[in-house]
Enzyme design. Structure first.
Site, PDB file in Angstrom:
ATOM      1  CG  ASP A 151      -0.072  -0.022   2.515  1.00 31.40           C
ATOM      2  OD1 ASP A 151       0.891  -0.802   2.568  1.00 31.40           O
ATOM      3  OD2 ASP A 151      -0.399   0.711   3.459  1.00 31.40           O
ATOM      4  CD  GLU A 182      -2.852   6.809   2.873  1.00 32.56           C
ATOM      5  OE1 GLU A 182      -3.412   5.889   3.494  1.00 32.56           O
ATOM      6  OE2 GLU A 182      -1.827   7.386   3.304  1.00 32.56           O
ATOM      7  CD1 TRP A 242      -8.699  -3.917   1.808  1.00 31.67           C
ATOM      8  CD2 TRP A 242     -10.622  -2.959   1.200  1.00 31.67           C
ATOM      9  NE1 TRP A 242      -8.503  -2.548   1.799  1.00 31.67           N
ATOM     10  CE2 TRP A 242      -9.664  -1.939   1.441  1.00 31.67           C
ATOM     11  CE3 TRP A 242     -11.901  -2.592   0.818  1.00 31.67           C
ATOM     12  CZ2 TRP A 242      -9.969  -0.587   1.285  1.00 31.67           C
ATOM     13  CZ3 TRP A 242     -12.210  -1.256   0.673  1.00 31.67           C
ATOM     14  CH2 TRP A 242     -11.256  -0.263   0.893  1.00 31.67           C
ATOM     15  CG  ASP A 301      -4.376  -0.418  -1.366  1.00 26.39           C
ATOM     16  OD1 ASP A 301      -5.070  -0.913  -0.463  1.00 26.39           O
ATOM     17  OD2 ASP A 301      -3.860   0.707  -1.271  1.00 26.39           O
ATOM     18  NE  ARG A 304       1.032   4.329   5.878  1.00 28.98           N
ATOM     19  CZ  ARG A 304      -0.008   4.954   5.357  1.00 28.98           C
ATOM     20  NH1 ARG A 304       0.008   6.270   5.206  1.00 28.98           N
ATOM     21  NH2 ARG A 304      -1.077   4.280   4.961  1.00 28.98           N
ATOM     22  CG  ASP A 305       4.485   2.535  11.093  1.00 33.24           C
ATOM     23  OD1 ASP A 305       3.710   3.025  10.238  1.00 33.24           O
ATOM     24  OD2 ASP A 305       4.393   2.774  12.308  1.00 33.24           O
ATOM     25  CD  GLU A 306      -0.416   0.763   6.316  1.00 31.53           C
ATOM     26  OE1 GLU A 306      -1.514   0.381   5.902  1.00 31.53           O
ATOM     27  OE2 GLU A 306      -0.180   1.941   6.666  1.00 31.53           O
TER      28      GLU A 306
END
Length: 883
Positions: A461, A737, A526, A474, A465-467
């Site tokens: 995604d 985003e 999703w 997506d 960052r912390d993902e």
């Protein structure tokens, strides 16, 4: 003399794959011809275990067929660790026969589990710093004689980097990749023949945390798959005289630490070059103080050969500027938001610390900005050894960035020291789009760069960052766009197998794949990735095997929905993201105003319809009838619940209108009015969209389909927020985003969730290719076996061109409006395909091809004159129309 040529041979989509475990691999090829309307009528394939094709294991003989894509191997059973050479001949409908193609090959890996004789080994235990410092493992061995072939098969718990006699055997990064490790763990095959020498040799391996052990997600979690790094490896050596030898991981390996003190995917790396054990991976290194490894009784059941292409460095970029921020920070500007790392060179005293921090954007004052990456540190620290020129780049970490803050070096000559290495899964480029509006061209570039940065092992995604997780929503909204830009079939085939592996016993689908439990399960749009993505790949590549492989997963997801709630035809229970990041939510919330149960039921209908179609393709007639009947029930329930008796969609939002029309959920006579209401809604909002993740991918498609293409064009050409071009006007080089991630005054939408490389809204690329340029595949002949060319001209654009490299060859559609109001269309159709070309508004009396009346030109098979224009059926070739 007419001729045809067979070229670009592929095995499982790849050129010369080494180390596959597919027992019946599929072969594909392309044709080149010097004339129009060329179609294959016969082919012959030979497969041998020698380049001279004397030792055949399969000879099809002359086969009457027009298949040139995904032809399944049907020869002798394949053997492990064997190279198979293949070549193809083809004949066309006129009797013209090609010469044999150039030879190609594939090579098998270990086809049987019992062939894995090596032991899993773990590095020496370190109670003081478990899983922090990188492990270095090594083993020496002797080669006695001339080597004809040597292959290493290797995998790890964690990430590994392999060296043979101090050199890396190839350019693979982040091996063994990211999969659902408990059920599917890839191993890689390396040709190391050229790296071995007579006498003593050495294998060295670095082991890092990666996805297996390291930090994942925003919950400060780690150790999701295990708590210990481990290595499994076998080296198979074949000598010229026929002798065979195997060197493997066992108790004879030794381990230590070295310069790399920390490496995490999110946080970066710390390297102290003063601690480097120079030559640790070479045979002459004195390793007497290295410790013995520990053998582990770990399972080998999940092992699979590498699927598709690995991550590689695909491009290098130099800084476009160096500047000092108002806060006094020295910053490199790479000119492009990207994913990868910085390689740098330095001459400094021992102990000098070089620190690099990475960011996507600058703040309102022009300072370095990292709040949006949350807990991810994205920091590289290098402590110099001193005394000589030193070069460094990370091994097991990647960053998402455009800007790099540099500490520890003077600003003079700084740019010359740095090179950015762009990395992603090494997908083959497949298409290009450009038009008369340069901002739209930049938008297309942003879409491509967003895909590059986020298609790294899994469809993430965001990469900064912390993902950085494989969010299913997506992936499904972007899959069709992604297939136009790159060959994504192997990439998605791998990921979909992980989706199925992680699917819950009741058919539920996790929000992210591979699954992390804290992310959740079973949201509409999703979880529907389980159905939409396989069908999309089938449509784009004609890949029946992928459809068949995923079919149980597709069915399981629809059956999961069917078992929810009290009405099997409505989905009005459970958690849903809704129209995520839509702009019409109350109070600026991230969830839009469209009712979640409307969205859920609409996607339920869509997935049921696709499962019914998939069943028909696969010959499962009972299933096809069953899911068609289910679809009919869902549509009726949708109309009863969400459509008034007079045919009005009860939720007056753009997304509700779009889904109702896109998925054919309304009575046919109610559709024109709903389309008109959608168009009016857009105009009433100042020619702006209000849709989020769910509605945006389909919005322009629906407007074009129902006769409002000019409004779709105005939406895409809109420069004011909210719009695709707003971010372009703000200097974006990837997709954001949020529609207003950076506001007009330079402030930010938020600090918590504000990625500037988040590809979902880039799904508009599909509309640029299919509607504006007009390239599409016929659903009845998927994989572009029969091509639809139907360009749509609209207000604000005077020209557009798209090129797409299908499995059959180049497809091109390029149109422009000339100064005398004449329209010109250039079309290329590859051999062994046909195309329907739809010329909207064309006058038969004025239509010419290469200056001649269109009916008199070679390649035309038929034509049909309709009120809207002319439909032409043509064979392969290059065509130039004016009308």
């Amino acid at each position: 003399m007419p001729s045809i040529i067979v070229y670009d041979l592929r095995c499982e989509y790849r050129k010369h794959p080494v180390g596959i475990d597919v027992l019946r691999p599929r072969l594909s090829w392309k044709l080149a011809a010097d004339r129009r309307n060329v179609g294959q009528e016969t082919y012959r394939i030979q497969v041998a275990v020698d380049e001279s094709f004397r030792r055949l294991v399969w000879d099809t003989g002359l086969v009457r067929s027009d298949r040139s894509v995904h032809v399944e191997y049907e020869g002798e059973p394949l053997q492990s660790r064997t190279r198979y050479y293949y070549r193809v001949q083809a004949g066309d409908r006129t009797g013209c026969q090609s010469e044999w193609s150039d030879g190609a090959f594939w090579e098998t890996a270990l086809l049987k589990r019992e062939e894995w004789l090596a032991d899993w080994i773990a590095p020496p235990a370190r109670a003081d710093k478990p899983n922090v410092e990188i492990d270095y493992l090594r083993k020496t061995f002797r080669i006695q004689g001339e080597v004809s072939q040597a292959r290493i098969y290797a995998t790890a718990h964690g990430l590994y980097k392999l060296f043979v006699n101090g050199k890396t055997p190839d350019d693979t990064l982040f091996a063994p990749g990211y999969t659902s490790y408990r059920k599917r763990l890839q191993y890689q095959t390396y040709d190391v023949t050229h790296l071995l020498a007579n006498g003593t040799n050495a294998i060295g391996v670095m082991l890092g945390n990666g996805w297996y052990i390291g930090d994942l997600g925003w919950m400060d979690g780690r150790h999701f798959y295990g708590t210990e790094r481990a290595l499994l490896m076998q080296l198979h050596v074949t000598y010229v005289d026929g002798r065979q030898e195997m060197i493997m991981t066992d108790e004879g390996w030794r381990g230590s630490t070295g310069a790399l003190l920390m490496s995490e995917l999110y946080h970066g790396e710390t390297c102290d070059a003063r601690l480097a054990q120079e030559g640790w991976h070479r045979a002459d290194f004195p390793a007497s103080d290295w410790q013995s490894v520990e053998v582990r009784a770990l399972t080998k059941d999940p092992l699979i050969a590498q699927e598709g292409e690995p991550v590689r460095i695909v491009e290098k970029r130099t800084p476009v500027a160096v500047f000092v921020t108002p806060r006094g920070e020295i910053v490199l500007d790479m000119g492009q938001n990207m994913v990868g790392w910085m390689r740098f060179r330095v001459e400094a005293d021992a102990g000098t610390v070089i620190t690099l921090r990475h960011a996507e954007v600058l703040d309102q004052q022009g300072n370095f900005y990292v709040d949006n990456i949350r807990s991810a540190r994205q920091t590289v620290r290098y402590i110099c050894k001193g005394g000589e020129s030193e070069e460094y780049e990370p091994s097991f970490s990647f960053q998402g960035f455009r800007y790099v803050q540099v500490e520890g070096l003077p600003i003079e000559g700084l740019a010359d020291r740095f090179v950015a290495c762009v990395i992603h899964t090494d997908m083959e480029p497949a298409g290009s789009f450009r038009c008369s509006d340069e901002m739209v061209n930049q938008l297309q570039r942003n879409i491509v760069w967003g895909q590059k940065g986020n298609f790294l092992e899994v469809p993430t995604d965001c990469p900064q960052r912390d993902e950085r997780l494989g969010w299913t929503g997506d992936a499904q909204v972007f899959a069709r766009t992604g297939a136009f830009n790159f060959n994504v079939a192997p990439f998605f085939a791998k990921w979909l197998k992980d989706l199925a592996a992680d699917q819950q016993p009741d058919g539920g689908v996790s929000h992210v794949v591979p699954d992390l439990p804290f992310c959740g399960y079973n949201s509409s749009a999703w979880g529907d990735a389980a159905v939409i993505v396989p069908w999309t790949i089938y449509q784009c590549y004609g890949d029946v095997r992928l459809l068949e492989t995923q079919y149980p997963s597709m069915k399981a997801w629809v059956d999961y929905i069917r078992n929810q709630g009290e009405d099997e035809c409505l989905w009005n229970s459970g958690f849903h993201f809704g129209d995520w990041l839509a702009l019409d939510g109350p109070g600026g919330r991230v969830v839009g105003a469209t009712p979640k149960d409307l969205i859920a039921t609409a996607f339920y209908a869509h997935s049921a319809s696709l499962v019914a179609k998939a069943a028909a393709v696969l010959g499962y007639e009972e299933d096809s009838v069953r899911y068609k009947n289910l679809l009919e029930g869902i549509v009726n329930a949708y109309r009863k619940e969400f459509v008034s008796p007079n045919g009005r969609v009860v939720s007056p939002t753009q997304t509700a209108y779009v889904l109702s029309l896109m998925f054919d959920l309304l009575q046919e006579n109610d559709r024109p009015r709903t389309a008109r209401m959608l168009a009016e809604h857009v105009k009433e909002n100042g020619m702006h969209l209000t849709t989020g993740f769910v509605g945006t991918p389909y919005l322009c498609h629906v407007l074009t389909r129902f006769g409002y293409h000019d409004i779709a064009c105005q939406l895409v050409l809109q420069k004011e927020f909210p719009s695709w071009l707003y971010s372009v006007g703000q200097g974006a080089t990837t997709i954001w985003e949020h529609w207003d991630g950076i506001k007009a005054d330079g402030s930010f939408w938020s600090e918590e969730m504000n990625s500037f490389n988040h590809y979902a809204f880039g799904a508009i690329g599909d509309w640029l290719y299919r509607a504006v340029a007009g390239i599409d595949t016929d659903p009845a002949a998927p994989g572009f076996k029969h091509i639809i060319i139907e360009p749509h001209r609209g207000d604000g654009l005077s020209a557009a061109e798209a090129v797409y490299w299908s499995a059959y060859g180049e497809i091109r559609s390029a149109w422009e409006t000339t100064g005398n109001a004449r329209k010109r269309l250039e079309v290329s159709i590859p051999p062994n395909t046909t195309a329907t070309i739809i010329l909207s508004g064309a006058d038969p009396g004025r239509l010419t091809e290469t200056g001649q009346p269109y009916t008199a030109v070679e390649g035309f098979l038929s034509s049909e004159i309709a009120e809207s224009g002319i439909r032409l059926l043509v064979g392969s070739g290059h065509y130039s129309f004016e009308y």
